[in-house]
Design a protein around this motif. Structure first.
Motif, PDB file in Angstrom:
ATOM      1  N   SER A 173       0.968  -1.265  -0.051  1.00 54.35           N
ATOM      2  CA  SER A 173      -0.075   0.127   0.154  1.00 54.35           C
ATOM      3  C   SER A 173       1.034   1.247   0.052  1.00 54.35           C
ATOM      4  N   ARG A 174       0.364   2.487   0.089  1.00 49.33           N
ATOM      5  CA  ARG A 174       1.180   3.504   0.142  1.00 49.33           C
ATOM      6  C   ARG A 174       0.838   4.671   1.160  1.00 49.33           C
ATOM      7  N   VAL A 175       1.925   5.418   1.761  1.00 49.15           N
ATOM      8  CA  VAL A 175       1.463   6.703   2.221  1.00 49.15           C
ATOM      9  C   VAL A 175       1.966   7.752   1.429  1.00 49.15           C
ATOM     10  N   LEU A 227       4.276  13.875   1.379  1.00 48.05           N
ATOM     11  CA  LEU A 227       4.102  15.242   0.947  1.00 48.05           C
ATOM     12  C   LEU A 227       3.390  15.151  -0.118  1.00 48.05           C
ATOM     13  N   GLY A 228       2.659  16.280  -0.437  1.00 50.85           N
ATOM     14  CA  GLY A 228       2.081  16.478  -1.856  1.00 50.85           C
ATOM     15  C   GLY A 228       0.592  16.004  -1.669  1.00 50.85           C
ATOM     16  N   ASN A 229      -0.352  16.621  -1.035  1.00 52.16           N
ATOM     17  CA  ASN A 229      -1.822  16.328  -0.711  1.00 52.16           C
ATOM     18  C   ASN A 229      -2.624  17.004  -1.806  1.00 52.16           C
ATOM     19  N   HIS A 230      -2.987  16.231  -2.660  1.00 50.76           N
ATOM     20  CA  HIS A 230      -4.213  16.610  -3.744  1.00 50.76           C
ATOM     21  C   HIS A 230      -3.363  17.247  -4.584  1.00 50.76           C
ATOM     22  N   THR A 231      -2.166  16.961  -4.686  1.00 49.44           N
ATOM     23  CA  THR A 231      -1.361  17.728  -5.844  1.00 49.44           C
ATOM     24  C   THR A 231      -1.436  17.291  -7.319  1.00 49.44           C
ATOM     25  N   ASP A 232      -1.438  15.533  -7.081  1.00 45.31           N
ATOM     26  CA  ASP A 232      -1.407  14.852  -8.293  1.00 45.31           C
ATOM     27  C   ASP A 232      -2.201  15.244  -9.457  1.00 45.31           C
ATOM     28  N   TYR A 233      -3.534  15.221  -9.308  1.00 44.03           N
ATOM     29  CA  TYR A 233      -4.592  15.686 -10.305  1.00 44.03           C
ATOM     30  C   TYR A 233      -4.341  17.230 -10.767  1.00 44.03           C
ATOM     31  N   ASN A 234      -3.584  17.850  -9.841  1.00 48.39           N
ATOM     32  CA  ASN A 234      -3.300  19.235 -10.517  1.00 48.39           C
ATOM     33  C   ASN A 234      -1.975  19.348 -11.192  1.00 48.39           C
ATOM     34  N   GLN A 293     -12.009  10.436  -9.963  1.00 52.10           N
ATOM     35  CA  GLN A 293     -11.293  11.176 -10.719  1.00 52.10           C
ATOM     36  C   GLN A 293      -9.977  11.301  -9.908  1.00 52.10           C
ATOM     37  N   SER A 294      -9.295  10.096  -9.581  1.00 47.17           N
ATOM     38  CA  SER A 294      -7.892  10.506  -8.837  1.00 47.17           C
ATOM     39  C   SER A 294      -6.937  10.615  -9.788  1.00 47.17           C
ATOM     40  N   GLY A 295      -5.386  11.275  -9.309  1.00 48.36           N
ATOM     41  CA  GLY A 295      -4.521  11.129 -10.103  1.00 48.36           C
ATOM     42  C   GLY A 295      -3.668   9.845 -10.026  1.00 48.36           C
ATOM     43  N   LEU A 296      -2.288  10.129 -10.363  1.00 45.60           N
ATOM     44  CA  LEU A 296      -1.353   8.826 -10.591  1.00 45.60           C
ATOM     45  C   LEU A 296      -0.665   8.442  -9.127  1.00 45.60           C
ATOM     46  N   LEU A 297      -0.995   9.257  -8.457  1.00 46.80           N
ATOM     47  CA  LEU A 297      -0.229   8.964  -7.113  1.00 46.80           C
ATOM     48  C   LEU A 297      -0.136   7.433  -6.702  1.00 46.80           C
ATOM     49  N   ASP A 298      -1.168   6.947  -6.376  1.00 49.16           N
ATOM     50  CA  ASP A 298      -1.388   5.738  -5.681  1.00 49.16           C
ATOM     51  C   ASP A 298      -1.061   4.557  -6.778  1.00 49.16           C
ATOM     52  N   GLN A 299      -1.133   4.634  -7.686  1.00 51.43           N
ATOM     53  CA  GLN A 299      -0.761   3.434  -8.618  1.00 51.43           C
ATOM     54  C   GLN A 299       0.796   3.642  -9.018  1.00 51.43           C
ATOM     55  N   ARG A 314     -15.514   6.455   1.881  1.00 48.14           N
ATOM     56  CA  ARG A 314     -15.164   5.799   0.889  1.00 48.14           C
ATOM     57  C   ARG A 314     -14.761   6.982  -0.335  1.00 48.14           C
ATOM     58  N   LEU A 315     -13.680   6.706  -1.109  1.00 49.67           N
ATOM     59  CA  LEU A 315     -13.313   7.544  -2.244  1.00 49.67           C
ATOM     60  C   LEU A 315     -14.410   8.101  -3.165  1.00 49.67           C
ATOM     61  N   ALA A 316     -15.495   7.207  -3.162  1.00 49.22           N
ATOM     62  CA  ALA A 316     -16.600   7.632  -4.107  1.00 49.22           C
ATOM     63  C   ALA A 316     -17.592   8.273  -3.398  1.00 49.22           C
ATOM     64  N   MET A 359     -16.951  13.770  -1.840  1.00 47.66           N
ATOM     65  CA  MET A 359     -16.131  14.931  -1.511  1.00 47.66           C
ATOM     66  C   MET A 359     -14.693  15.000  -2.247  1.00 47.66           C
ATOM     67  N   TYR A 360     -14.043  14.105  -2.671  1.00 43.75           N
ATOM     68  CA  TYR A 360     -12.962  13.874  -3.326  1.00 43.75           C
ATOM     69  C   TYR A 360     -13.287  14.683  -4.819  1.00 43.75           C
ATOM     70  N   ASN A 361     -14.091  14.280  -5.361  1.00 43.85           N
ATOM     71  CA  ASN A 361     -14.480  14.934  -6.774  1.00 43.85           C
ATOM     72  C   ASN A 361     -15.014  16.462  -6.634  1.00 43.85           C
ATOM     73  N   SER A 384      -3.263  11.084   5.827  1.00 45.62           N
ATOM     74  CA  SER A 384      -2.823  10.468   4.568  1.00 45.62           C
ATOM     75  C   SER A 384      -3.875  10.350   3.595  1.00 45.62           C
ATOM     76  N   GLY A 385      -3.550  10.612   2.283  1.00 48.32           N
ATOM     77  CA  GLY A 385      -4.381  10.603   1.149  1.00 48.32           C
ATOM     78  C   GLY A 385      -5.243  11.328   1.079  1.00 48.32           C
ATOM     79  N   ALA A 386      -6.714  11.030   0.585  1.00 49.27           N
ATOM     80  CA  ALA A 386      -7.655  12.196   0.507  1.00 49.27           C
ATOM     81  C   ALA A 386      -8.059  12.953   1.516  1.00 49.27           C
ATOM     82  N   GLY A 387      -8.082  12.255   2.774  1.00 46.32           N
ATOM     83  CA  GLY A 387      -8.426  13.085   4.123  1.00 46.32           C
ATOM     84  C   GLY A 387      -9.756  12.787   4.475  1.00 46.32           C
TER      85      GLY A 387
HETATM   86  C1  GLA Z   1      -6.414   9.840  -2.887  1.00 48.73           C
HETATM   87  C2  GLA Z   1      -6.135   9.858  -4.416  1.00 48.73           C
HETATM   88  C3  GLA Z   1      -4.796  10.182  -5.012  1.00 48.73           C
HETATM   89  C4  GLA Z   1      -4.480  11.530  -4.273  1.00 48.73           C
HETATM   90  C5  GLA Z   1      -4.920  11.548  -2.879  1.00 48.73           C
HETATM   91  C6  GLA Z   1      -4.797  12.841  -2.364  1.00 48.73           C
HETATM   92  O1  GLA Z   1      -5.233   8.882  -2.245  1.00 48.73           O
HETATM   93  O2  GLA Z   1      -6.394   8.422  -5.003  1.00 48.73           O
HETATM   94  O3  GLA Z   1      -4.660  10.333  -6.302  1.00 48.73           O
HETATM   95  O4  GLA Z   1      -5.187  12.621  -5.021  1.00 48.73           O
HETATM   96  O5  GLA Z   1      -5.865  11.182  -2.655  1.00 48.73           O
HETATM   97  O6  GLA Z   1      -3.191  13.483  -2.468  1.00 48.73           O
END
Ligand code: GLA
Length: 405
Positions: free
Chosen positions: A29-31, A34-41, A181-187, A230-232, A235-237, A351-354
């Protein structure tokens, strides 16, 4: 040496499908350090893969059906691999993630050469901000690739270029199939992880680096507030579109060629146009742009081995989430405040979405147990809830292998 999780996945497979598995794959998994909600930006991220894993034990079978058994949910799902786009299933469910991986791999590599049976086991806390979903996606994808189902029996040499391609395929699966609509961070993180290293990623041009965390590497202590989401959930979107509003404002001013991402706007730009921007979106943008700066400085601190300075940036990131991005919660704030006076604490943030789930703390490795004890006591005093604490370490990325008969 087989791990406990690998043994559980293998024996669950044998029980469900009546024979031994022929392939095993696993993903961490991942933590996000730094860089919170920056990926899709289009921004900068610093993350680490951690040693809480998902393991898939499985075998290819004839036909065009996928059949998966989840040990954690004690549920099975069976689906036709040719009609996945029409049978997505419940939003946010584990099986939607499973089907999404098979769908996206087929979209990019062509129809699988057969079906599969798989048992999935994991020890990643669910819905807690550690990306159990990307861990599930990557472990399943590694199983499907190693078992030769995708790409017409091609033997995969998963070098960094192939891992980046796979990260994009899995992101597409989450964006288009799961509907987040998440960014690439997690994968990216679960595929590129390395023991004792953090990972930096520039989401605009996909340049990345593995940065040593030092030796002994600090412990990465994940504190679970026992609140979940849940991400879905929406709030995230919503945050995603608030950021997009600011992008649209500057795009109007400068043209689409100049402003593709929020990253293309500077903090100075934001300040000069502050009064003309809506109240919430401009705060969200300030969080994202100051986060990019923190990642830049954080990477420099790591290169110089200045962990204490790095930790202070993590705490500043949490404050910015709490005040500007408003993706913290009373529980997460209490958990960070409980950590601040605990032994060995270098820095911590959500950590992550929040909104719920976990905080991630960097802790001097020799103090990790004392730290955990102190946080447990303090958080329980404040909230009458005993947090679950996971002492983790930076770990290697996803892999798969053939099991000898
Ligand atoms: C979730 C998303 C990530 C990223 C974080 C916030 O974990 O899946 O793509 O946007 O939130 O940084």
């Amino acid at each position: 040496m087989t791990s406990l999780l690998e043994r559980s996945a293998s024996s669950a497979f044998a029980q469900s499908f009546g024979q031994a598995p022929s392939f095993l794959a696993s993903a961490p998994s991942r933590v996000e350090l730094l860089g919170n909600h920056t990926d899709y930006n289009g921004g900068l991220v610093l993350a680490a893969a951690i040693d809480r894993l998902t393991v898939v034990a499985g075998r290819p079978v004839e036909g065009q059906e996928g059949h998966a058994w989840s040990l954690n949910f004690a549920q099975a799902d069976r689906f036709d691999l040719a009609t996945l786009a029409d049978n997505m299933g419940e939003p946010g469910s584990w099986s939607r993630y499973v089907k999404g991986v098979a769908w996206a791999l087929q979209e990019s590599l062509g129809r699988f050469s057969g079906g599969f049976e798989a048992a999935i086991a994991g020890d990643v806390p669910l819905g807690a901000g550690l990306s159990s979903s990307a861990s599930l996606q990557a472990s399943l994808a590694l199983f499907l690739l190693t078992a030769g189902l995708a790409g017409e029996g091609k033997t995969w040499n998963l070098d960094d270029a192939a891992r980046m391609d796979l990260a994009k395929v899995l992101k597409r699966s989450e964006n288009e199939y799961v509907g987040v609509q998440s960014g690439l961070l997690d994968q990216f993180s679960v595929l590129f992880g390395r023991a004792k290293h953090a990972l930096s990623l520039d989401c605009r041009n996909l340049a990345f680096e593995r940065l040593p965390l030092g030796d002994p590497a600090p412990a990465i202590v994940v504190c679970d507030s026992k609140t979940s989401r849940r991400l879905a959930d929406g709030m995230y979107n919503e945050r995603h579109s608030e950021c997009e509003q600011v992008v649209a404002y500057f795009r109007n001013l400068r043209g689409a060629g100049e402003v593709r991402w929020l990253r293309d706007v500077s903090l100075d730009d934001l300040e000069s146009h502050w009064d003309r921007l809506d109240a919430k979106p401009r705060l969200r943008a300030r969080h994202v742009l100051t986060e990019n700066e923190r990642v830049r400085r954080g990477a420099e601190f790591l290169k110089r081995g200045e962990l204490a300075a790095f930790g202070r940036l993590m705490s500043a990131s949490h404050a910015s989430s709490r005040d500007d991005f408003e993706n913290s919660s009373p529980a997460l704030n209490a958990l960070i405040e409980s950590a601040e006076s605990a032994p060995g604490f270098l820095g911590g943030k959500l950590s992550g979405a929040g909104w719920a789930g976990c905080t991630v703390n960097l802790v001097a490795s020799a103090e990790a147990d004392n730290f955990a004890e102190a946080v447990r006591r303090e958080y329980a005093n404040r909230t009458e809830t005993v947090p679950e604490i996971h002492i983790c370490h930076a770990s290697d990325g996803a892999s798969g292998h053939h099991l000898e008969a």
